[in-house]
Design a protein around this motif. Structure first.
Motif, mmCIF file in Angstrom:
data_model
loop_
_atom_site.group_PDB
_atom_site.id
_atom_site.type_symbol
_atom_site.label_atom_id
_atom_site.label_comp_id
_atom_site.label_asym_id
_atom_site.label_seq_id
_atom_site.Cartn_x
_atom_site.Cartn_y
_atom_site.Cartn_z
ATOM 1 N N LEU A 1 8.915 1.902 -4.322
ATOM 2 C CA LEU A 1 7.442 1.344 -4.402
ATOM 3 C C LEU A 1 7.234 0.822 -6.670
ATOM 4 O O LEU A 1 5.986 0.536 -6.804
ATOM 5 C CB LEU A 1 6.600 2.566 -4.984
ATOM 6 C CG LEU A 1 6.318 3.209 -3.142
ATOM 7 C CD1 LEU A 1 5.719 4.424 -2.743
ATOM 8 C CD2 LEU A 1 6.111 2.509 -2.354
ATOM 9 N N ALA A 2 8.557 1.731 -7.539
ATOM 10 C CA ALA A 2 8.055 1.570 -9.077
ATOM 11 C C ALA A 2 8.153 -0.364 -9.136
ATOM 12 O O ALA A 2 7.208 -0.449 -9.405
ATOM 13 C CB ALA A 2 9.158 1.831 -9.597
ATOM 14 N N THR A 3 9.270 -1.148 -7.713
ATOM 15 C CA THR A 3 9.307 -2.430 -8.493
ATOM 16 C C THR A 3 8.615 -3.079 -7.513
ATOM 17 O O THR A 3 9.080 -4.769 -7.750
ATOM 18 C CB THR A 3 10.825 -2.817 -8.677
ATOM 19 O OG1 THR A 3 11.590 -2.537 -7.922
ATOM 20 C CG2 THR A 3 11.384 -1.717 -9.520
ATOM 21 N N GLY A 4 8.569 -2.573 -5.997
ATOM 22 C CA GLY A 4 7.831 -3.452 -4.755
ATOM 23 C C GLY A 4 9.722 -4.123 -4.503
ATOM 24 O O GLY A 4 9.255 -5.345 -3.560
ATOM 25 N N LEU A 5 10.452 -3.635 -4.955
ATOM 26 C CA LEU A 5 12.189 -4.086 -3.702
ATOM 27 C C LEU A 5 12.630 -3.914 -2.761
ATOM 28 O O LEU A 5 11.936 -3.210 -2.309
ATOM 29 C CB LEU A 5 13.549 -3.762 -5.011
ATOM 30 C CG LEU A 5 14.775 -4.456 -4.965
ATOM 31 C CD1 LEU A 5 14.518 -6.070 -5.230
ATOM 32 C CD2 LEU A 5 15.638 -3.164 -5.754
ATOM 33 N N VAL A 6 13.310 -4.743 -1.903
ATOM 34 C CA VAL A 6 12.726 -4.531 -0.639
ATOM 35 C C VAL A 6 14.868 -4.060 -0.067
ATOM 36 O O VAL A 6 15.594 -4.125 -1.556
ATOM 37 C CB VAL A 6 12.787 -5.610 0.170
ATOM 38 C CG1 VAL A 6 13.062 -5.541 1.674
ATOM 39 C CG2 VAL A 6 11.322 -5.732 -0.176
ATOM 40 N N THR A 7 14.290 -2.791 0.073
ATOM 41 C CA THR A 7 15.864 -2.814 0.712
ATOM 42 C C THR A 7 16.861 -2.260 1.788
ATOM 43 O O THR A 7 17.847 -2.570 2.043
ATOM 44 C CB THR A 7 16.458 -1.154 0.023
ATOM 45 O OG1 THR A 7 15.581 -0.121 -0.082
ATOM 46 C CG2 THR A 7 16.000 -1.005 -1.551
#
Length: 120
Positions: free
Chosen positions: A109-115
């Motif tokens: 949520l903080a960065t929008g990075l897809v894991t």
């Protein structure tokens, strides 16, 4: 009277003969950039350039490491009942997001990075 008739016919003929010259060759478009005959045709519209990728013409295929737009971090896209969809519980600070039907993204949520990307 005969002079006026001949003059009007001559002007009409001249106007019809000159109209293809004003039509143009179709290579120059207002607001668009056209490189050359041998180059790839990448157009600039409204100041934005997509390098010929034509994003928006297909559904985005998200992958691990991509960053999703902030719009998908809205609660309307959250998957709160992840067990119903057979998804694991997200770690703290992460959320399952559903940008389109049958496709799920585990996103920080903080960065929008897809894991994790499922269904792509």
């Amino acid at each position: 009277m005969k002079k006026h008739r001949i003059l009007s016919i001559a002007l009409a003929t001249l106007a019809l003969a000159a109209s293809p010259a004003f039509a143009g060759d179709g290579k120059h478009h207002k607001g668009k950039h056209h490189k050359g005959h041998g180059d790839n045709h990448h157009y600039v519209v409204d100041g934005r350039h997509d390098n010929g990728l034509h994003k928006g013409w297909y559904k985005q295929a998200w992958r691990r490491g991509d960053r999703i737009p902030v719009a998908y971090l809205e609660p309307v896209y959250y998957v709160d009942d992840y067990r119903v969809y057979h998804l694991s519980a997200p770690p703290v600070g992460y959320r399952w997001v559903r940008p389109m039907d049958d496709r799920y993204l585990l996103v920080e949520l903080a960065t929008g990075l897809v894991t994790q990307a499922l269904g792509y």
